[in-house]
Enzyme design. Sequence first.
Site, short mmCIF file in Angstrom:
data_model
loop_
_atom_site.label_atom_id
_atom_site.label_comp_id
_atom_site.label_asym_id
_atom_site.label_seq_id
_atom_site.Cartn_x
_atom_site.Cartn_y
_atom_site.Cartn_z
N SER A 137 0.66 -1.15 -0.11
CA SER A 137 -0.08 0.08 -0.02
C SER A 137 1.01 1.23 -0.06
CB SER A 137 -0.76 0.02 1.20
OG SER A 137 -1.53 1.25 1.40
N TYR A 149 -2.36 0.44 10.89
CA TYR A 149 -2.65 -0.22 9.52
C TYR A 149 -1.43 0.19 8.56
CZ TYR A 149 -3.87 -0.83 4.76
OH TYR A 149 -4.22 -1.23 3.37
#
Length: 225
Positions: A137, A149
Amino acid sequence: MTDRKTLFITGASSGIGAATARAAVEAGWNVGLMARSQEKLAKLHSELGEASHVIPGDATDLASQEEAIEETAERFGGLHAAFANAGIGLDTPGTENGDPEEWRKLIDVNIMALLYTARASLPELRKTRGHLVLTGSVAGKVHIPGSIYGASKWFVHGYGGNMAQEMREWGGRCTVVAPGMVDTPFFSVPKPDKLKAEDVADAVMFALHQPERANVPELTVMPTG
């Protein structure tokens, strides 16, 4: 179908996983599809036909992944690529107000399940000098205030680079695909001006279709909106 290459995908029932399964079959690959939702997998299988094989299961369980990969390799006569795609976010962000139980679940899915895919697939990938693909990501490339995250995706990027170095010793390849915001069920609210899952699937297939002499260690895909 043994003359077709085979790709194993976790988190395959929706979003990036399902889009990659469609792109792979369209490009002439077989696909082994693992996810928890048996109903969604069955629907995807009916769409993709005999080039797909579904294995309902939990990617956070090593034995389940080992069985799924073995079953996929047996069904199609080998394994040429594995896509560790399963991932989740957090409902409650941050450290001070975050939920430690939710952190544990995130680590199990975003880190441990990815490691399990690698561990279970590598023996088969060695046989074919195959390719490991990881869903990273952009959140794993920049610093976001207090983002647990994002930190899990920093792990993915670091691990992917390390695996690229290890796999090159026997002719294998490892690619981290790092999307920006994607309009998928990952988000509870639609993001119509952001990337589509198909954009990320195209990046995965681009990496897989490179000639043996070339490896793409990382692909970043950003929305223009």
